[in-house]
Design a protein around this motif. Structure first.
Motif, short mmCIF file in Angstrom:
data_model
loop_
_atom_site.label_atom_id
_atom_site.label_comp_id
_atom_site.label_asym_id
_atom_site.label_seq_id
_atom_site.Cartn_x
_atom_site.Cartn_y
_atom_site.Cartn_z
N SER A 51 0.72 -4.94 -4.31
CA SER A 51 0.00 -4.57 -5.53
C SER A 51 -1.04 -3.47 -5.33
O SER A 51 -1.30 -2.70 -6.24
CB SER A 51 -0.68 -5.80 -6.15
N LEU A 52 -1.65 -3.38 -4.14
CA LEU A 52 -2.72 -2.41 -3.93
C LEU A 52 -2.18 -0.99 -4.00
O LEU A 52 -1.19 -0.66 -3.33
CB LEU A 52 -3.40 -2.65 -2.58
N ARG A 53 -2.79 -0.16 -4.83
CA ARG A 53 -2.37 1.23 -5.01
C ARG A 53 -3.37 2.21 -4.39
O ARG A 53 -2.98 3.25 -3.90
CB ARG A 53 -2.24 1.58 -6.50
N ILE A 54 -4.65 1.88 -4.45
CA ILE A 54 -5.71 2.77 -3.96
C ILE A 54 -6.60 1.99 -3.01
O ILE A 54 -7.09 0.92 -3.35
CB ILE A 54 -6.54 3.34 -5.13
N PHE A 55 -6.83 2.55 -1.81
CA PHE A 55 -7.61 1.86 -0.80
C PHE A 55 -8.55 2.86 -0.11
O PHE A 55 -8.11 3.80 0.52
CB PHE A 55 -6.68 1.23 0.22
N LEU A 80 1.39 1.36 -1.82
CA LEU A 80 0.12 2.07 -1.68
C LEU A 80 0.32 3.56 -1.96
O LEU A 80 1.23 4.18 -1.41
CB LEU A 80 -0.43 1.86 -0.27
N LYS A 81 -0.50 4.11 -2.84
CA LYS A 81 -0.36 5.51 -3.23
C LYS A 81 -1.47 6.40 -2.66
O LYS A 81 -1.24 7.57 -2.39
CB LYS A 81 -0.37 5.65 -4.77
N HIS A 82 -2.68 5.86 -2.52
CA HIS A 82 -3.83 6.65 -2.08
C HIS A 82 -4.58 5.90 -0.99
O HIS A 82 -5.00 4.76 -1.20
CB HIS A 82 -4.79 6.91 -3.25
N LEU A 83 -4.76 6.54 0.16
CA LEU A 83 -5.45 5.95 1.29
C LEU A 83 -6.54 6.91 1.75
O LEU A 83 -6.25 8.04 2.15
CB LEU A 83 -4.47 5.67 2.44
N TRP A 84 -7.78 6.48 1.67
CA TRP A 84 -8.91 7.34 2.01
C TRP A 84 -9.49 6.92 3.34
O TRP A 84 -10.01 5.81 3.48
CB TRP A 84 -9.96 7.26 0.91
N LEU A 85 -9.41 7.80 4.32
CA LEU A 85 -9.89 7.54 5.68
C LEU A 85 -10.96 8.55 6.11
O LEU A 85 -11.19 8.75 7.30
CB LEU A 85 -8.70 7.59 6.66
N ILE A 86 -11.61 9.17 5.18
CA ILE A 86 -12.61 10.21 5.47
C ILE A 86 -13.72 9.64 6.34
O ILE A 86 -14.15 8.51 6.15
CB ILE A 86 -13.19 10.76 4.15
N GLN A 87 -14.20 10.43 7.28
CA GLN A 87 -15.34 10.13 8.15
C GLN A 87 -15.17 8.83 8.93
O GLN A 87 -15.98 7.91 8.81
CB GLN A 87 -16.65 10.13 7.36
N ASN A 88 -14.14 8.79 9.73
CA ASN A 88 -13.93 7.71 10.68
C ASN A 88 -13.83 8.34 12.06
O ASN A 88 -14.22 9.49 12.25
CB ASN A 88 -12.68 6.91 10.30
N ALA A 101 4.53 8.42 10.25
CA ALA A 101 4.83 7.36 9.28
C ALA A 101 5.15 7.93 7.91
O ALA A 101 5.94 7.35 7.15
CB ALA A 101 3.66 6.39 9.18
N LEU A 102 4.56 9.07 7.57
CA LEU A 102 4.81 9.67 6.26
C LEU A 102 6.26 10.10 6.09
O LEU A 102 6.74 10.21 4.97
CB LEU A 102 3.88 10.86 6.04
N GLN A 103 6.94 10.33 7.18
CA GLN A 103 8.36 10.70 7.09
C GLN A 103 9.20 9.53 6.60
O GLN A 103 10.30 9.73 6.08
CB GLN A 103 8.86 11.18 8.45
N LYS A 104 8.68 8.31 6.74
CA LYS A 104 9.41 7.12 6.31
C LYS A 104 8.88 6.54 5.01
O LYS A 104 9.44 5.61 4.46
CB LYS A 104 9.33 6.06 7.41
N ASN A 105 7.79 7.11 4.51
CA ASN A 105 7.15 6.59 3.30
C ASN A 105 7.18 7.64 2.21
O ASN A 105 6.47 8.64 2.29
CB ASN A 105 5.71 6.18 3.61
N THR A 106 7.97 7.39 1.18
CA THR A 106 8.06 8.34 0.08
C THR A 106 7.13 7.96 -1.07
O THR A 106 7.03 8.70 -2.04
CB THR A 106 9.51 8.43 -0.43
N GLY A 107 6.46 6.83 -0.97
CA GLY A 107 5.61 6.37 -2.05
C GLY A 107 4.17 6.87 -2.00
O GLY A 107 3.54 7.05 -3.01
N ILE A 108 3.66 7.13 -0.80
CA ILE A 108 2.27 7.54 -0.66
C ILE A 108 2.08 8.94 -1.26
O ILE A 108 2.91 9.82 -1.09
CB ILE A 108 1.80 7.49 0.81
#
Length: 112
Positions: A51-55, A80-88, A101-108
């Motif tokens: 269910s989570l779309r934005i994290f 999951l559509k949006h993943l924010w990892l800024i400033q880690n 991993a993005l090569q296997k994920n067409t949804g993000i």
């Protein structure tokens, strides 16, 4: 939950909730002092969450181990559509794992 310093203990508690929560679509755990243990727990939980779309995980202490766990999650989680990892603390090694991993994920749609 932005900026509450929940740390790894709180992140692990959220991970348990995410495994079974059927309708939460947005979650911000930014600015919370989450590091390797909590980040890996969250990534594993998202392998089962549909269910989570934005994290938002902005401004934590996530490292390449967490990036590897998130990459594994992205290989199976197409919700999951949006993943924010800024400033880690993710380096080029972690970014390469996420890119693979993005090569296997067409949804993000975006990773920040």
């Amino acid at each position: 939950m932005w900026g509450n310093q929940i740390g790894d203990e709180g992140a692990t508690a959220f991970a348990e909730a995410l495994r079974n929560h059927p309708s939460l679509t947005n979650l911000s755990l930014a600015f919370n002092g989450i590091s390797t243990e909590g980040g890996r727990s969250l990534a594993r939980a998202l392998q089962q969450n549909a269910s989570l779309r934005i994290f938002w995980l902005t401004k934590n202490e996530l490292d390449d181990e967490v990036a590897e766990s998130l990459a594994e999650m992205l290989k199976v989680n197409q919700t999951l559509k949006h993943l924010w990892l800024i400033q880690n603390q993710i380096t080029a090694k972690g970014i390469a794992q996420l890119a693979d991993a993005l090569q296997k994920n067409t949804g993000i749609m975006e990773i920040w």
